[in-house]
Enzyme design. Sequence first.
Site: not given
Ligand code: BDP
Length: 603
Positions: A164, A420, A475, A479, A511, A556
């Site tokens: 991203d 990842e 996440y 997500y 993260e 993260w």
């Molecule tokens: C993870 C990635 C990271 C993204 C993060 C996100 O490792 O680089 O910025 O998700 O979605 O999958 O914020």
Amino acid sequence: MLKPQANPTRELVSLDGIWNFAVASSPNIETEQAWTKSISAKLQVPVPASYNDIFVDKAIRDHVGWVYYQRKVTIPRGWSASERYFLRLDAATHHGRVYINDHFLVEHIGGYTPFEAEITHLLAPGEQFRLTIAVSNELSWDTIPPGRIEELPNGKRKQHYQHDFFNYSGLARSVYLYSVPNVFINDITISTDLLAGGVGVVDFQIDTNQPVENERIKISLTDEDGNVVAKSTGQNNRIEIDSAHLWQPGAAYLYQFNAEILSDGDAKILDSYELSVGVRSVKVQGNQFLINNKPFYFTGFGKHEDTPIRGKGFDPAYMIHDFHLMDWMGANSFRTSHYPYAEEVLDYADRHGIVVINETAAVGLNLGIVAGVFGFKAPPTFSPESINERTQASHAQGIRELIARDKNHASVVLWTIANEPASSEQGAREYMEPLVTLTRELDPTRPVCFTNMGHATVEKDLISDLFDVLCLNRYYGWYSQSGDLDAAEQALEKDLLGWQEKYGKPIIMTEYGADTQSGLHAVCDVPWSEEYQSRFLEMFHRVFDRVDCVTGEHVWTFADFHCTSTMFRVDGNKKGIFTRDRRPKSAAQVLRRRWREQNRAAQ
Ligand code: BDP
């Protein structure tokens, strides 16, 4: 690979500053041969800096292909025939080609590691020359990170990639000219350990550019008070220090390791090189990560090199400020997501006792992530048309260059060889296993990991047994289970317990985070609000505290960062605990309380 240094036997000239700049007129730079002419000063750029945000010009910002940097350079008049001189680029992102006047000198692919070439034979002391550096930002299936270029109907080219963060390009790190004597130290490899009774071990290997008898290589180790604590000789040897003053997280201690080559007969110092050495041990044992034989719990962030205007350009003011913010938070570590950072960052971490998880630029080896979000079936990640053996060869080269550059840093305790990757897809094991073997061969002293993404569940993942530490990016509550922290908490706990049960290895949550618009407040669990980010983190922390194998938490992310614009990224990725200009969001207090409390308890 040694960082150039100025000392009584070597000289160093910085070529940082303002360079002339131009965008190549076609993807094939051989046709225009821009390096054979003077590039006008109409456009100028600072070095170091990514060039993209410097100009107010979309065409330059989004340009795909080559650009040129040019300046005049003079070889110092005082350099003599008994010296050799080199041109060194700390990075050219992603492909650099260097020209001295009309002549091609060297090229390098891989945007985050240094390269250099000798120029002694081309230029005399006092001679002035035109230095042109062509830099391309193209990413393909052959590069790390990978990407592909689409030719659009309007004739333009569009770069696609699976990560991203914005594809910042150019000369984002320093450029140098440096001299060494005719006989010189090419490389030094240090590894340290801790023996029973507090004996510190420093094993060293000195590589010289030509054979030098062992007795002409002199080593001394000096403590921080300037006392010489050990002397040694030879290319390889071991130094043992009784009651060594250890390099500890949060309490760095650095010895100065000085290597010298003496002349035959009169024992004059021909060359010397000084390295800071932190004596410490690193081990994984059961579900614990041990530094100096004590369990270490990682707290901190996945970061980016990303600041306004300079993009990924190295900036010492931002670097030191970021470290102070981490200290203010009580963080003890960070990950160089998703590429090797400037060497200055590691020097600072060594000096200040910050623990580093050091990552290659292998991000985006996963075609499933984006496809999954859009709901279409992903093409296979590992195939001759996508991630293939040429990608793997570049990846291997990236690992070699990362370890060659960073092997001597006490702060680096763990290598992450990929972020990842599609670790549950067919081909993942064949792709990754040789890379793990290579990493271990190059550095038998540090553990190895990759970061696993949520889709590659413990049942589906095909590679985690190859690694020492489980690094998970999760996440829940963002997500998935978005806005429902109760459901997220259950899912997270189940997930972590599954990994714990299967492997019993240390787990670092590398993260976890939620996009948050600074200044947006809400009473209920409203994603994007500052309160939601705080409660999201608290939920993760409750779970971490219930799962024994969890040995670290890296949020993260440290600060909001710039992304390629999509409908998911409103002016960048907003999962920062700090805004892009380093103002704290409310969640900073949640982390600060927790980490400072943990630090107090550990004292
Ligand atoms: C993870 C990635 C990271 C993204 C993060 C996100 O490792 O680089 O910025 O998700 O979605 O999958 O914020």
